[in-house]
Design a protein around this motif. Structure first.
Motif, mmCIF file in Angstrom:
data_model
loop_
_atom_site.group_PDB
_atom_site.id
_atom_site.type_symbol
_atom_site.label_atom_id
_atom_site.label_comp_id
_atom_site.label_asym_id
_atom_site.label_seq_id
_atom_site.Cartn_x
_atom_site.Cartn_y
_atom_site.Cartn_z
ATOM 1 N N ARG B 364 32.410 19.458 91.803
ATOM 2 C CA ARG B 364 32.806 20.620 91.130
ATOM 3 C C ARG B 364 31.240 21.481 91.024
ATOM 4 O O ARG B 364 30.396 20.929 90.552
ATOM 5 C CB ARG B 364 33.183 20.634 89.488
ATOM 6 C CG ARG B 364 34.494 19.710 89.610
ATOM 7 C CD ARG B 364 35.756 20.654 89.878
ATOM 8 N NE ARG B 364 35.802 21.727 89.169
ATOM 9 C CZ ARG B 364 36.134 22.943 89.610
ATOM 10 N NH1 ARG B 364 36.374 23.298 90.696
ATOM 11 N NH2 ARG B 364 36.299 24.290 88.806
ATOM 12 N N GLU B 375 40.457 18.579 90.193
ATOM 13 C CA GLU B 375 40.853 19.740 90.849
ATOM 14 C C GLU B 375 41.957 19.341 91.773
ATOM 15 O O GLU B 375 42.286 18.462 92.310
ATOM 16 C CB GLU B 375 39.420 19.824 92.062
ATOM 17 C CG GLU B 375 39.753 21.130 92.909
ATOM 18 C CD GLU B 375 38.331 21.311 93.428
ATOM 19 O OE1 GLU B 375 37.482 21.578 93.226
ATOM 20 O OE2 GLU B 375 38.540 21.077 94.939
ATOM 21 N N SER B 394 41.933 24.492 96.889
ATOM 22 C CA SER B 394 42.160 24.102 95.571
ATOM 23 C C SER B 394 43.001 25.258 94.613
ATOM 24 O O SER B 394 42.868 26.545 94.991
ATOM 25 C CB SER B 394 40.656 24.065 94.791
ATOM 26 O OG SER B 394 40.633 24.322 93.495
ATOM 27 N N ALA B 397 41.702 23.581 88.533
ATOM 28 C CA ALA B 397 40.436 22.615 88.456
ATOM 29 C C ALA B 397 40.224 22.561 86.943
ATOM 30 O O ALA B 397 40.523 23.414 86.020
ATOM 31 C CB ALA B 397 39.552 23.196 89.400
#
Lengths: 543, 543
Positions: B364, B375, B394, B397
């Protein structure tokens, strides 16, 4: 050699949070305010480290300090100025920018109620949704707002395009129509706009505020869309139960005609118009003074203007203006009057004519209006009977702008438009105040069921149970504690207005049941575990 | 004497719209590009005036040119540069700023569907709404995002405070908590954020985009709120039917421990972390090369890192890491592993554990995370069986950030937080594409009834009728024409998917009835005028 220390925020738990530095560190004498020599740095580093080590255990994200390398291999450079506010505590004020505010959960509930009502009215009238970016190319907004252009927020030039925050939703709508060559569209748009006004928040004026716009673009027969816009304003203001209201209507072409008839040079139209626009806040005497002393109008010309702009009434005033021998010679005024007459006819059919006042003092600030203009004001009925209702300010406004789309079109192709904008912030203040006065309690969550336990070590059962409820679409909460107290759980439900509790304990687990409790009546019944979801859904649908 | 001409936009119908100037005017030779001498001015003025006079009748907002006075009593100064784009047509491109877009009515319908679904899930979990301004004081955002800080949009300094557009909804939430001394809160926030990224719009990356955030603030027993966040992500991604998905989970403290165990100097943690974050886009070989060649890691250290970060699996991997003799000696890693074990236990109770993967490569980007991070990625099942599912990026998240609120608090008081953010733009692209593939037709309005007439001169009757429908809360439209053709009206209903038509003509007026027509079946029945609203409501409630 002068070296410094750079402080890092919490990338990892072992990295430093600037605001947690010990005071002694921040105020330690260095070569200058922001530089420390190497020995001092080492010393401080160790000292700070030591004093913070105690926090290095739980909770995660604890704090220490780290020396970083930059262009050279030695620890580097200056306490950054950004960090100072966190250290110079007296200067560090946490706030929102001037003229803006957060909306708390209570306020959000009120806001959503109002917006739902407004949007459902727009949809009732067949409008489509549209969204545009918060900022536009700066050049899209220039020359659209007249004097108000100076209130536009520009973005900093960080390379690339020059951008400005949108000032209203009308210009982006016109830009959208021209860009996509849309010739006909009925759309609504709810969104924030930004204006660098001196904020007088007491009156519900903000630098960031929400607008709800409805507009009809396209070439149609005269006054039908215009009348619908006024009908919509009436529906919304009635629907929100804001008390009595009045919609002032005028036409830019009539004002134009009046100015010409009174002998005002065309170069002064704009200035005089903005003086007249103040008539809802200032007396005629003051406005007249401004026109004569500041804007150089001859007193007799000002008086002629005064004779006109102090008039207001219904459709009969339109007729009266038709009889005005001079005004009816002016082509612009005549067109405006004809349209207003038609407008009143349609408004009568819509059953809202009694809410409309033809008001020659209405001028509206924005540059882009070209025909009918209108503005809704709330009338505050005073305590004593017989007194005139008090004007508490404009809550909705709009008008016809037939030239705006053409300003964006390379060939100047026009798309006539008419629309309205609801000033939600003022309405919001009024509704919020009313709820406070009544002492109405607002639920900020919609939770229907609370999953509780009277015993220790029932977290696993509670988690299984609440997942079942969530998966069935039931709004449910629990305490994020391994062993919460039953009283705490009961009180939470009462405070938050949660209607149902499901309770699981040893007894229930043994018998394969769950206790279902009505929070208001305090009645409890045992339900078979496998029937719980169905029973909860039944109860909720009944209430 | 050099004089100029300033062009005014449409304040009044008789004022000029720059874009409508005749070409000959714009290109006429003056003393310089932007200045004209007095005789030329007079000449041009008359010429332009004359050529535009034809447009001075209808529609309102017609065009002419006006000479204005400024600091002196003579006509003044320069064609302004803002006006040029409208005249130099080749340079004038109407567009939205780079990386932004309008949402068309079709797109708005899809967007609203998705947002409704997301928000109803947040409410199901007991969240309150919150809103914050689009911009914050610049200093509120500094030192929160690490390297990404350079992507923040600053506002131009126009006097007063220095402001920046918000970069996410998390930092404003933390600012809100600290500012109001809120120690406990479960809130959701749907709003736009702005990032000056190089936009690669194909992948659904924009500079303005919408985020849907859910966060739980407060000191609670470990991992219960964290598990709920993951449960919410599962509910939303399942509910939106985006196909199979996987949520990668890791913990900043475990990464921290791994780096320490592998012998990476603390000063390089951040740099190595951001290399590892690229593992979803780059092969391990390329990431290793970056770490060694660019970030100066010894090859053997890189390989040790590689052994760890290429691991992913379920709860068994957590157990395996506990057995790692070195890692289990590291206090940070141990805390992270203990929490992850507990997290998996709760996720199993929530019935979502099989969607979760402990993935040591997850790092991240944002600075503020301190514990668990996660995520969600969509898995695209490939055409051929047996092949590994493809990662399409993604879509959601989040993670734990226990230090952020303390950064705003003058005394550093902490409020532990955990939350998630749904990336609506990517989801939106996927849903939009799916609808296109299926050829699904989207209604952009909700109109239920169309008020039509087959005859001329029935506008008044139609207006009366539609007002009745509106006042009864029925969604209704009509043509804005005095005398529309019946066929046009029928076609409009078919194109827009409007289910009902009410038709009024001479015959109906005479008999006191209205014809009610089902657009799909083309069946018509005559209804007594006074029963119309009730009958329409009955029909709509049945459908």
């Amino acid at each position: 050699m002068v070296l410094g220390l750079r402080l890092h925020s919490a990338l990892y738990p072992s990295w430093g949070l600037a605001c947690l530095l010990p005071r002694s560190f921040a105020s330690c004498p260095g070569k200058s305010d922001s530089c420390l020599t190497m020995p001092q740095l080492g010393l401080l580093h160790r000292r700070a480290w030591a004093s913070l080590l105690g926090q290095l255990r739980r909770p995660p994200g604890a704090v220490c300090i780290r020396v970083v390398h930059s262009h050279s291999q030695v620890a580097e450079a200056t306490l950054t100025s950004q960090l100072k506010p966190h250290q110079e505590k007296s200067n560090f004020i946490i706030k929102t920018p001037k003229g803006t505010r957060d909306l708390s959960p209570q306020q959000m509930v009120v806001r959503e109620k109002i917006l739902d009502m407004v949007v459902s009215c727009f949809k009732r009238h067949g409008a489509k949704g549209l969204d545009t970016p918060a900022f536009e190319l700066k050049e899209m907004l220039t020359e659209k707002y007249g004097e108000d252009s100076m209130l536009i927020y520009d973005l900093k030039d960080q390379g690339g395009e020059l951008l400005s925050l949108r000032y209203d939703l009308t210009v982006p709508f016109a830009r959208y129509l021209a860009m996509n060559k849309v010739k006909k569209m009925k759309r609504y748009h709810v969104g924030k706009v930004w204006r660098r006004e001196s904020p007088t928040i007491v009156q519900g004026r903000y630098r960031e505020f929400c607008q709800c716009d409805f507009d009809i673009a396209g070439q149609f027969d005269p006054m039908i869309p215009d009348a619908e816009c006024l009908k919509i304003m009436c529906e919304i203001l009635s629907g929100l139960q804001l008390g009595d209201f009045l919609i002032k209507v005028n036409d830019r072409r009539i004002l134009d005609g009046i100015f010409a008839v009174c002998g005002i040079p065309e170069s002064k139209f704009h200035a005089i118009c903005s003086s007249i626009d103040k008539l809802d806040k200032m007396s005629w005497k003051d406005v007249r003074h401004e026109m004569v002393a500041k804007k150089g109008l001859a007193p007799e010309v000002a008086d002629r203007i005064g004779d006109y702009v102090q008039c207001h009434g219904g459709v009969s005033l339109v007729e009266q203006m038709f009889q005005d021998s001079e005004l009816s010679q002016n082509q612009h005024a005549l067109e405006g009057l004809r349209d207003l007459k038609l407008l009143f006819e349609y408004l009568t059919l819509f059953g809202v004519a009694e809410k409309i006042s033809f008001d020659l003092s209405l001028a509206r600030g924005l540059d882009y209006y070209t025909g009918v203009i209108y503005e809704a004001v709330l009338l505050q009925t005073s305590a004593r009977a017989g007194e005139e209702p008090l004007n508490v300010g404009s809550v909705a406004a709009g008008g016809r702008y037939d030239g705006l789309v053409g300003m964006f079109d390379p060939k100047g192709h026009k798309v006539p438009c008419v629309g309205l904008s609801i000033g939600v912030e003022r309405i919001f203040s009024i509704v919020e105040q009313r709820m406070k006065n009544v002492g109405e309690k607002i639920r900020t969550t919609e939770t229907e069921v609370f999953v509780a336990t009277p015993q220790k070590n029932f977290l696993q059962e509670r988690l299984k149970l609440i997942a079942e409820l969530w998966d069935a679409g039931i709004k449910a909460e629990l305490m994020y504690k391994n062993n919460p107290k039953l009283l705490t759980q009961l009180r939470y439900c009462e405070n938050m207005g949660i209607p149902l509790m499901v309770i699981i304990g040893e007894q229930e687990l043994k018998e394969g049941v769950i206790k279902l409790r009505s929070v208001a009546s305090r009645e409890e019944v045992a339900i078979k575990r496998e029937n719980l979801v169905a029973e909860v859904q039944k109860r909720l649908s009944e209430s």
